[in-house]
Structure formats: C-alpha cells, structure tokens
Design an enzyme around this catalytic site. Structure first.
Site, mmCIF file in Angstrom:
data_model
loop_
_atom_site.group_PDB
_atom_site.id
_atom_site.type_symbol
_atom_site.label_atom_id
_atom_site.label_comp_id
_atom_site.label_asym_id
_atom_site.label_seq_id
_atom_site.Cartn_x
_atom_site.Cartn_y
_atom_site.Cartn_z
ATOM 1 C CG HIS A 108 -29.000 -29.218 -4.771
ATOM 2 N ND1 HIS A 108 -28.562 -30.332 -4.078
ATOM 3 C CD2 HIS A 108 -28.942 -28.203 -3.878
ATOM 4 C CE1 HIS A 108 -28.252 -30.015 -2.847
ATOM 5 N NE2 HIS A 108 -28.483 -28.716 -2.693
ATOM 6 C CD GLU B 87 -20.011 -37.757 -3.056
ATOM 7 O OE1 GLU B 87 -20.062 -38.342 -1.946
ATOM 8 O OE2 GLU B 87 -20.000 -38.373 -4.129
ATOM 9 C CD GLU C 119 -28.445 -23.927 1.509
ATOM 10 O OE1 GLU C 119 -29.155 -22.897 1.542
ATOM 11 O OE2 GLU C 119 -28.910 -25.070 1.689
ATOM 12 N NE ARG C 120 -28.740 -20.354 7.851
ATOM 13 C CZ ARG C 120 -29.370 -20.928 8.865
ATOM 14 N NH1 ARG C 120 -30.312 -21.826 8.629
ATOM 15 N NH2 ARG C 120 -29.080 -20.599 10.103
ATOM 16 C CE1 TYR D 280 -27.055 -24.103 8.420
ATOM 17 C CE2 TYR D 280 -26.797 -24.786 6.141
ATOM 18 C CZ TYR D 280 -27.576 -24.639 7.273
ATOM 19 O OH TYR D 280 -28.897 -25.040 7.251
#
Length: 203
Positions: free
Chosen positions: A5, A9, A83-84, A86
């Site tokens: 992607h 931000e 996404e992973r 975190y």
C-alpha cells in the site's frame, strides 16, 4: 502481482502500525495512483483482487483499480492479509519503543522471523495465516490462468515472498518493501514460478 500500500499517516510519523488503521497520506494517495498508472501503461489486467481489512490497503487498491479502469474487478477484503500485529508497539514511534525496550530488542522484534513483540505476532505467526490463505484461495485461481492482484502490507507480503522465493529465516531479515512496491510473479500450469521481478514505478 503483489503490491504494498501507499504511505500511511503512521508511516509518515515513523510509528509501528500493525492492526491500527490510519488512512493514506497525500503522498500515499499519489504512490497508489502511480502504481495504477505504471500497471496501466504496462498493459496489465486483472481478473480478481485481494486486500486486507485495513483502510490503507483498501484505499490503495481502489486507487489502483481506478487508474486501470477496472472498478468492476471482484475485490475481496481478507483478514488473513492484515498487517502483522505489533501488540504493545502498535501506535508507538520507533524512537519511543527504543527508549522503552532498547534498540537491540526493538530491532529483533522488527526483523527476526520467530520473535514476537509483547502481545503481538512474529513474522512466523503472520505466515501462519497468510500462507494457508495463499494456498487455498490464490493458487487455485493461478492454476486456472487467472490474473490476481494482491494489495497488502510490508510484513504480510514479506511472509508470502519468503515462501515464494524460498528464503531462509536468516535471509528474510534483510528483505523489506517500500510503500508502493510492485512485485510480479508468473506461474506455469504446474504452479512453478517462471518469472519474478520488481516493476519500477513511474514517478
């Protein structure tokens, strides 16, 4: 086709993003548009598209499809491509994380294959959901000759690329993808990769 992607931000603010859901920046919008224009100029067309459940990937995909004049392409939003996670790092700047846990520990969480941050996923854990999805949903389409576009995230793509490129845990440590990266894979009828290349984006 695998695409990361555009800039979000949190990317701009150097924050760990994970499952947080910030939108694209104006630069990220521009990156996604440039990906779409690059693919359009190269004559690429797609039969189906997959993305994650996170808005930065979904927004990027829609901008790409708009540039391809391909808004009728079926799109599937899949949690397996998120996404992973975190964990406790999500939303923190990298400087803040290093100040709390130390530079070496944070670097290990970011780049190792099987070490997870507190409350989060390792890359191995991410692969535990992305690879079954790839094998069950994407490979059958490729075997039918379908052209598949996947717009996802740095780590969900790293886990897929690690498998496709047959990289070791030691090798994947040094692999990363900038926002707006395009990777092309072509498969023969037996599912063997016959071409792999990164397509430069026209800026």
């Amino acid at each position: 086709m695998l695409v990361r992607h555009g800039e979000s931000e949190f990317n701009k603010q150097d924050r760990f993003t994970g499952l947080k859901d910030p939108p694209l920046t104006s630069n990220g919008v521009r990156e996604a548009i440039e990906v779409g224009r690059t693919l359009q100029a190269s004559g690429f067309h797609y039969d189906v598209a997959f993305t994650s459940e996170l808005k930065r990937a979904q927004q990027s995909l829609q901008l790409i499809l708009r540039e391809l004049h391909a808004r009728s392409v079926p799109v599937f939003n899949e949690a397996a491509l998120n996404e992973r996670n975190y964990g406790e790092l999500a939303g923190m700047t990298r400087d803040a994380a290093r100040a709390r846990w130390g530079e070496e520990r944070v670097a290990q969480w970011r780049r190792s294959y099987d070490v997870a941050p507190p409350g989060g996923e390792s890359l191995a854990m991410t692969a535990g959901r992305t690879l079954p999805f790839f094998d069950e949903r994407i490979r059958p389409l490729l075997s039918l000759g379908k052209r598949v576009l996947v717009v996802a995230h740095g780590n969900s793509l790293r886990s897929i690329v690690m498998s496709l490129d047959q990289l070791t845990p030691q090798q994947i440590v040094n692999v990363s993808f900038a926002t707006g990266t395009i990777l092309l894979y072509r498969f023969d009828v037996l599912g063997v990769i016959v071409e792999r290349k990164e397509i430069p984006v026209t800026r």
